[in-house]
Motif scaffolding. Sequence first.
Motif, short mmCIF file in Angstrom:
data_model
loop_
_atom_site.label_atom_id
_atom_site.label_comp_id
_atom_site.label_asym_id
_atom_site.label_seq_id
_atom_site.Cartn_x
_atom_site.Cartn_y
_atom_site.Cartn_z
N ARG A 11 0.87 -1.19 0.00
CA ARG A 11 0.00 0.00 0.00
C ARG A 11 0.91 1.23 0.00
N VAL A 12 0.72 2.11 -1.00
CA VAL A 12 1.56 3.29 -1.19
C VAL A 12 0.69 4.55 -1.11
N LEU A 13 1.08 5.47 -0.23
CA LEU A 13 0.37 6.75 -0.13
C LEU A 13 1.36 7.81 0.35
N GLY A 53 5.96 -7.06 -8.76
CA GLY A 53 6.22 -6.83 -10.17
C GLY A 53 5.68 -5.51 -10.69
N GLN A 54 4.95 -4.75 -9.87
CA GLN A 54 4.38 -3.46 -10.30
C GLN A 54 5.13 -2.31 -9.64
N TRP A 55 4.99 -1.14 -10.29
CA TRP A 55 5.53 0.08 -9.67
C TRP A 55 4.65 1.27 -9.99
N VAL A 56 4.77 2.31 -9.14
CA VAL A 56 3.96 3.51 -9.25
C VAL A 56 4.86 4.73 -9.31
N ARG A 57 4.44 5.72 -10.09
CA ARG A 57 5.06 7.05 -10.06
C ARG A 57 3.97 7.99 -9.53
N TRP A 58 4.27 8.64 -8.41
CA TRP A 58 3.30 9.53 -7.76
C TRP A 58 3.93 10.90 -7.64
N GLN A 59 3.25 11.95 -8.13
CA GLN A 59 3.80 13.29 -8.13
C GLN A 59 2.90 14.26 -7.37
N LEU A 60 3.56 15.06 -6.52
CA LEU A 60 2.90 16.11 -5.75
C LEU A 60 3.75 17.37 -5.86
N PHE A 92 7.70 10.34 -6.48
CA PHE A 92 8.00 9.08 -5.81
C PHE A 92 7.86 7.95 -6.82
N ASN A 93 8.94 7.26 -7.08
CA ASN A 93 8.94 6.06 -7.91
C ASN A 93 9.11 4.89 -6.95
N ILE A 94 8.11 4.03 -6.86
CA ILE A 94 8.11 2.97 -5.85
C ILE A 94 7.74 1.66 -6.52
N ASP A 151 3.30 1.17 -13.91
CA ASP A 151 2.00 0.49 -13.95
C ASP A 151 0.89 1.45 -13.51
N PHE A 152 1.24 2.37 -12.60
CA PHE A 152 0.31 3.39 -12.12
C PHE A 152 1.02 4.73 -12.13
N HIS A 153 0.31 5.77 -12.58
CA HIS A 153 0.84 7.13 -12.49
C HIS A 153 -0.22 7.98 -11.80
N VAL A 154 0.13 8.51 -10.65
CA VAL A 154 -0.80 9.35 -9.89
C VAL A 154 -0.26 10.76 -9.93
N ASP A 155 -1.04 11.67 -10.47
CA ASP A 155 -0.63 13.07 -10.60
C ASP A 155 -1.49 13.92 -9.66
N GLU A 156 -0.92 14.32 -8.55
CA GLU A 156 -1.62 15.18 -7.59
C GLU A 156 -1.08 16.60 -7.65
#
Length: 157
Positions: A79-81, A103-110, A130-132, A147-152
């Motif tokens: 769980r990534v937040l 096997g998955q990764w997320v890029r989250w930007q704030l 954050f690249n996780i 696999d996921f890109h979250v743009d905040e």
Amino acid sequence: MEVPVTVQWVRTSWTKRSRGGEAAARRNAVPVGFVLPDDALPLAHVVEIREWEDFTPCEDRAELRRVSAELRRVDGRLRVLPRVMHELPPRPRRLPAVRLVPGQWVRWQLNYRLSSAVVVRDWSYWLDTFNIAYGPVTADVFLGTPDFHVDEQGPVR
């Protein structure tokens, strides 16, 4: 065996001087992902990119608990937040946590806008990326497509 977690935290900082023209072009050319160093695990790979250093990346390592993101294993998933560090720009509703399977990764930007306590100084800005990744990775994993890109990112005016 516990599934490895790989974290790369890219922080880009600038002032109003880099909001337009050639300086903004240099800032906008800053990568959001970098090749991981050989000794990154089990530490976070931290990349600081600052206007006053001509947007030249400066790499370091940090303990995972020092990263400004909640990373918690729940039912075989990660769980990534990321934590919101300041109230500007306003974020009326946070996006939900991402749950990664191995096997998955997320890029989250704030992004953030801060004012100085000293009246003569102007606004400063920063972008946290954050690249996780959850699971074994190659050194160039964060150069690819997540696999996921979250743009905040909010408006910083």
